[in-house]
Design an enzyme around this catalytic site. Structure first.
Site, PDB file in Angstrom:
ATOM      1  N   HIS A  28      -5.657  33.023 -42.732  1.00 54.80           N
ATOM      2  CA  HIS A  28      -5.044  34.415 -43.333  1.00 54.80           C
ATOM      3  C   HIS A  28      -3.897  34.999 -42.488  1.00 54.80           C
ATOM      4  O   HIS A  28      -3.236  35.853 -42.742  1.00 54.80           O
ATOM      5  CB  HIS A  28      -6.269  35.717 -43.549  1.00 54.80           C
ATOM      6  CG  HIS A  28      -6.404  35.938 -42.284  1.00 54.80           C
ATOM      7  ND1 HIS A  28      -7.347  35.761 -41.252  1.00 54.80           N
ATOM      8  CD2 HIS A  28      -6.078  37.152 -41.641  1.00 54.80           C
ATOM      9  CE1 HIS A  28      -7.432  36.304 -40.064  1.00 54.80           C
ATOM     10  NE2 HIS A  28      -6.638  37.463 -40.607  1.00 54.80           N
TER      11      HIS A  28
HETATM   12  C1  UD1 Z   1      -5.035  42.408 -41.921  1.00 51.04           C
HETATM   13  C2  UD1 Z   1      -4.270  42.691 -40.465  1.00 51.04           C
HETATM   14  C3  UD1 Z   1      -4.747  41.659 -39.606  1.00 51.04           C
HETATM   15  C4  UD1 Z   1      -6.192  41.156 -39.874  1.00 51.04           C
HETATM   16  C5  UD1 Z   1      -6.776  40.981 -41.222  1.00 51.04           C
HETATM   17  C6  UD1 Z   1      -8.026  41.003 -41.378  1.00 51.04           C
HETATM   18  C7  UD1 Z   1      -2.402  44.254 -40.294  1.00 51.04           C
HETATM   19  C8  UD1 Z   1      -0.935  43.911 -39.811  1.00 51.04           C
HETATM   20  N1  UD1 Z   1      -3.130  42.906 -40.554  1.00 51.04           N
HETATM   21  O1  UD1 Z   1      -4.134  41.299 -42.305  1.00 51.04           O
HETATM   22  O2  UD1 Z   1      -4.352  41.692 -38.348  1.00 51.04           O
HETATM   23  O3  UD1 Z   1      -6.218  39.874 -39.085  1.00 51.04           O
HETATM   24  O4  UD1 Z   1      -6.216  41.988 -42.005  1.00 51.04           O
HETATM   25  O5  UD1 Z   1      -8.591  40.361 -42.520  1.00 51.04           O
HETATM   26  O6  UD1 Z   1      -3.064  45.076 -40.304  1.00 51.04           O
HETATM   27  N2  UD1 Z   1      -5.563  42.117 -50.124  1.00 51.04           N
HETATM   28  C9  UD1 Z   1      -6.338  42.269 -51.327  1.00 51.04           C
HETATM   29  N3  UD1 Z   1      -7.440  42.710 -51.061  1.00 51.04           N
HETATM   30  C10 UD1 Z   1      -8.085  43.208 -49.991  1.00 51.04           C
HETATM   31  C11 UD1 Z   1      -7.463  43.293 -49.011  1.00 51.04           C
HETATM   32  C12 UD1 Z   1      -6.190  42.533 -48.983  1.00 51.04           C
HETATM   33  O7  UD1 Z   1      -5.790  41.823 -52.507  1.00 51.04           O
HETATM   34  O8  UD1 Z   1      -9.101  43.582 -50.190  1.00 51.04           O
HETATM   35  C13 UD1 Z   1      -4.173  41.865 -50.147  1.00 51.04           C
HETATM   36  C14 UD1 Z   1      -3.228  42.957 -49.854  1.00 51.04           C
HETATM   37  O9  UD1 Z   1      -2.805  43.541 -51.125  1.00 51.04           O
HETATM   38  C15 UD1 Z   1      -1.928  42.150 -49.455  1.00 51.04           C
HETATM   39  C16 UD1 Z   1      -2.482  40.998 -48.837  1.00 51.04           C
HETATM   40  O10 UD1 Z   1      -3.658  40.929 -49.106  1.00 51.04           O
HETATM   41  O11 UD1 Z   1      -1.166  41.786 -50.415  1.00 51.04           O
HETATM   42  C17 UD1 Z   1      -2.578  41.052 -47.133  1.00 51.04           C
HETATM   43  O12 UD1 Z   1      -3.298  42.385 -46.790  1.00 51.04           O
HETATM   44  P1  UD1 Z   1      -3.124  43.416 -45.600  1.00 51.04           P
HETATM   45  O13 UD1 Z   1      -4.236  44.312 -45.198  1.00 51.04           O
HETATM   46  O14 UD1 Z   1      -1.550  43.861 -45.755  1.00 51.04           O
HETATM   47  O15 UD1 Z   1      -3.004  42.342 -44.306  1.00 51.04           O
HETATM   48  P2  UD1 Z   1      -4.016  41.177 -44.088  1.00 51.04           P
HETATM   49  O16 UD1 Z   1      -3.406  39.727 -44.068  1.00 51.04           O
HETATM   50  O17 UD1 Z   1      -5.265  41.325 -44.854  1.00 51.04           O
HETATM   51  N1  UDP Z   2     -15.413  37.065 -42.416  1.00 49.45           N
HETATM   52  C1  UDP Z   2     -16.544  37.324 -43.443  1.00 49.45           C
HETATM   53  N2  UDP Z   2     -16.321  36.890 -44.510  1.00 49.45           N
HETATM   54  C2  UDP Z   2     -15.436  36.048 -44.680  1.00 49.45           C
HETATM   55  C3  UDP Z   2     -14.413  35.779 -43.663  1.00 49.45           C
HETATM   56  C4  UDP Z   2     -14.458  36.170 -42.455  1.00 49.45           C
HETATM   57  O1  UDP Z   2     -17.561  38.295 -43.080  1.00 49.45           O
HETATM   58  O2  UDP Z   2     -15.186  35.330 -45.838  1.00 49.45           O
HETATM   59  C5  UDP Z   2     -15.916  37.608 -41.035  1.00 49.45           C
HETATM   60  C6  UDP Z   2     -15.788  36.735 -39.841  1.00 49.45           C
HETATM   61  O3  UDP Z   2     -17.192  36.360 -39.523  1.00 49.45           O
HETATM   62  C7  UDP Z   2     -15.348  37.854 -38.698  1.00 49.45           C
HETATM   63  C8  UDP Z   2     -14.205  38.622 -39.342  1.00 49.45           C
HETATM   64  O4  UDP Z   2     -14.678  38.639 -40.785  1.00 49.45           O
HETATM   65  O5  UDP Z   2     -16.489  38.546 -38.510  1.00 49.45           O
HETATM   66  C9  UDP Z   2     -12.953  38.084 -39.163  1.00 49.45           C
HETATM   67  O6  UDP Z   2     -12.223  38.781 -39.880  1.00 49.45           O
HETATM   68  P1  UDP Z   2     -10.721  38.219 -40.239  1.00 49.45           P
HETATM   69  O7  UDP Z   2     -10.777  36.667 -39.980  1.00 49.45           O
HETATM   70  O8  UDP Z   2     -10.336  38.641 -41.508  1.00 49.45           O
HETATM   71  O9  UDP Z   2      -9.744  38.948 -39.009  1.00 49.45           O
HETATM   72  P2  UDP Z   2      -9.433  38.849 -37.613  1.00 49.45           P
HETATM   73  O10 UDP Z   2     -10.831  38.552 -36.751  1.00 49.45           O
HETATM   74  O11 UDP Z   2      -8.612  37.672 -37.638  1.00 49.45           O
HETATM   75  O12 UDP Z   2      -8.641  40.004 -37.362  1.00 49.45           O
END
Ligand code: UD1
Ligand code: UDP
Length: 358
Positions: free
Chosen positions: A205
Site C-alpha cells: 500500500h
Molecule cells: C495512510 C498513511 C500511511 C500508512 C497507511 C496505513 C498518510 C500520509 N499515510 O496511507 O503512512 O502506512 O495509512 O494503512 O497518512 N481509503 C478508503 N477506505 C479507507 C481508507 C482509505 O477507501 O478506509 C482510500 C482513501 O480514500 C484514499 C486512499 O485509500 O483514496 C488512501 O488513503 P489515505 O488515508 O490517504 O492514505 P493511506 O494510503 O491509507
Molecule cells: N493489518 C490488518 N489487516 C490487514 C492488513 C494489515 O490488521 O488486512 C495490520 C497489520 O497487522 C499491522 C497494521 O495493520 O498491525 C499495519 O498497517 P499498514 O500496513 O496499513 O500500515 P503501516 O504499518 O505501513 O503504516
C-alpha cells in the site's frame, strides 16, 4: 490530580498501537483518556473492526476527514482537532506513528501550547519524498516526550541534536510487539476466504509503490510470478492499492482478499511461510511471528532487522523480489536480542506519562 490525555488516531496501524496503550491507561490510576478519531480510515474493515476486536473505547470525538491532497487533509484535520482541544482542554496530546493524522494532532496541540507525546518517535527512512518522513520529523520537533521503540530511533534523535533540548527521549520498546503478544491467542481464520495450506502473506500500500506506475507494475508482475511458481500469495488488498491497480489496468492474479481484522492478520502471520510487504508494521510483525520478510521498499525505518539478517530490502525490482522470495521461503528467524522491548512498551509509556504529570 487526574491527568487528561487526548489521543489522536485515524489510520489502521494507529488503532492497533493505541489499543494496547489505551488498555494500560484504563488499568492505571491518575490518568484518563479522550479518544479522537480523525476519520482518515473509514471503511468498516479499516476502522470499526479494530475498535470491536481490540476493545478500543468508542471515540469521544469522531471527525470525518479523509481523501483529498495531503495539504487539504492535514489542514482540515488541524482546524477540527484544534476545536476539539479547545473544548476538551487536555493536559497532553498523545499521537502515534507518522500519518497525516499524527502531524495534524501534534501541530494543533503545539500551537495551543499543549504538550505532545509521540509514540514511535525517532524513526527515519532518510527519504524526504515519503509523506511519512515529513510527518514524523515535524511531529518529533514539536513533541516533548519522545517514546522511541528502538535503540536506532534514540540514536537518530541524538544525531539530530535532541540531547541538547529540554525534552525526554526514552527507549520504551515497540507497542506493536505488545499487541502481537497480547492478541496472538485470539488468532482467527479469515471468514469466507478459501486459503491454501501453505502460502506467502503479502501486503502492498505504500504510496511510493502504488503511485508510481512502473514500480506498481513491476511488483504486480513479481507477485504473479511467485504465486504461479513458488507458493500461493495471499494478499489482503488495501483500498489505496485496489483503486490504483484498477486505474492502471493491471492484472494482479494472486489470492486477493479484502482487508482483514487484526485477529485474522495474526492468524495469517502465524501460518505464512514468508512475508512480502511494503508496510512498516507488517515487516516487524513477520519477525514477531518468526517469519523472514522481504521488504518491497528502498529504505526501512526498522534497520535492525536488516542488520541481523531477518529481513531483506529489495525495492520494487521484479527479479530481486522473485529471487529473495525463493531464498527466504520457509526460513524461521529468532529474536535473540529482545529488540522491541518484549511486550512492556505500553506500560512503560503510561507509567512515564503518569510520573511526569499534567
Ligand atoms: C495512510 C498513511 C500511511 C500508512 C497507511 C496505513 C498518510 C500520509 N499515510 O496511507 O503512512 O502506512 O495509512 O494503512 O497518512 N481509503 C478508503 N477506505 C479507507 C481508507 C482509505 O477507501 O478506509 C482510500 C482513501 O480514500 C484514499 C486512499 O485509500 O483514496 C488512501 O488513503 P489515505 O488515508 O490517504 O492514505 P493511506 O494510503 O491509507
Ligand atoms: N493489518 C490488518 N489487516 C490487514 C492488513 C494489515 O490488521 O488486512 C495490520 C497489520 O497487522 C499491522 C497494521 O495493520 O498491525 C499495519 O498497517 P499498514 O500496513 O496499513 O500500515 P503501516 O504499518 O505501513 O503504516
Amino acid at each position: 490530580m487526574q491527568q487528561r490525555i487526548l489521543t489522536v488516531i485515524g489510520a489502521r496501524p494507529q488503532f492497533i498501537k493505541a489499543s494496547v496503550v489505551s488498555r494500560a491507561i484504563q488499568k492505571t490510576e491518575g490518568i484518563e483518556e479522550i479518544m479522537l478519531h480523525t476519520g482518515q480510515h473509514f471503511d468498516a474493515n479499516m476502522s470499526d473492526i479494530f475498535f470491536n476486536q481490540l476493545g478500543i473505547p468508542k471515540p469521544d470525538v469522531q471527525l470525518d476527514i479523509n481523501g483529498g491532497s495531503h495539504g487539504e487533509m492535514t489542514g482540515r484535520m488541524l482546524a477540527e482537532i484544534e476545536q476539539a482541544l479547545l473544548e476538551h482542554k487536555p493536559d497532553r496530546v498523545l499521537v502515534y506513528g507518522d500519518t497525516n493524522s499524527t502531524l495534524a494532532g501534534a501541530l494543533a496541540a503545539a500551537k495551543l501550547h499543549i504538550p505532545v507525546a509521540h509514540v514511535e518517535a525517532g524513526l527515519r527512512s532518510f527519504n524526504m519524498q515519503m509523506p511519512e518522513e515529513i510527518n514524523r520529523i515535524l511531529t518529533d520537533q514539536v513533541s516533548d516526550m519522545l517514546f522511541c521503540p528502538t535503540a536506532t530511533a534514540v540514536d537518530n534523535l541524538h544525531k539530530e541534536g535532541f540531547k541538547a533540548k529540554p525534552v525526554q527521549v526514552l527507549q520504551v520498546g515497540d507497542v506493536m510487539q505488545d499487541a502481537a503478544l497480547l492478541f496472538a491467542e485470539r488468532a482467527a481464520a479469515p471468514v469466507g476466504a478459501e486459503l491454501p495450506e501453505q502460502f506467502i502473506l503479502a501486503t502492498l500500500h505504500r504510496a511510493e509503490n502504488t503511485d508510481d506506475p512502473k514500480r506498481l507494475s513491476s511488483i504486480v508482475t513479481a507477485l504473479n510470478h511467485i504465486h504461479k511458481t513458488l507458493a500461493p500469495v495471499v494478499l489482503p488488498l488495501h483500498p489505496r492499492t485496489r483503486k490504483l491497480i484498477a486505474q492502471h489496468g493491471l492484472d494482479l492474479n494472486v489470492n486477493l482478499i479484502d482487508p482483514v481484522g487484526y485477529f485474522e492478520m495474526v492468524w495469517l502471520l502465524d501460518r505464512a511461510q514468508l512475508v512480502l510487504t511494503d508496510s512498516g508494521g507488517v515487516q516487524k510483525e513477520a519477525f514477531f511471528f518468526r517469519k523472514a520478510c522481504v521488504i518491497m521498499r528502498d529504505q526501512t525505518e526498522w534497520r535492525e532487522l536488516i542488520d541481523i539478517g531477518a529481513n531483506e530490502l529489495v525495492g520494487a525490482d521484479k527479479t530481486r523480489i522473485v529471487e529473495a522470495a525463493a531464498r527466504h521461503f520457509g526460513r524461521k528467524v529468532v529474536d535473540s536480542e529482545q529488540l522491541y522491548g518484549g511486550g512492556q512498551a505500553s506500560q512503560r509509556i503510561v507509567s512515564k506519562l503518569v510520573s511526569t504529570g499534567a
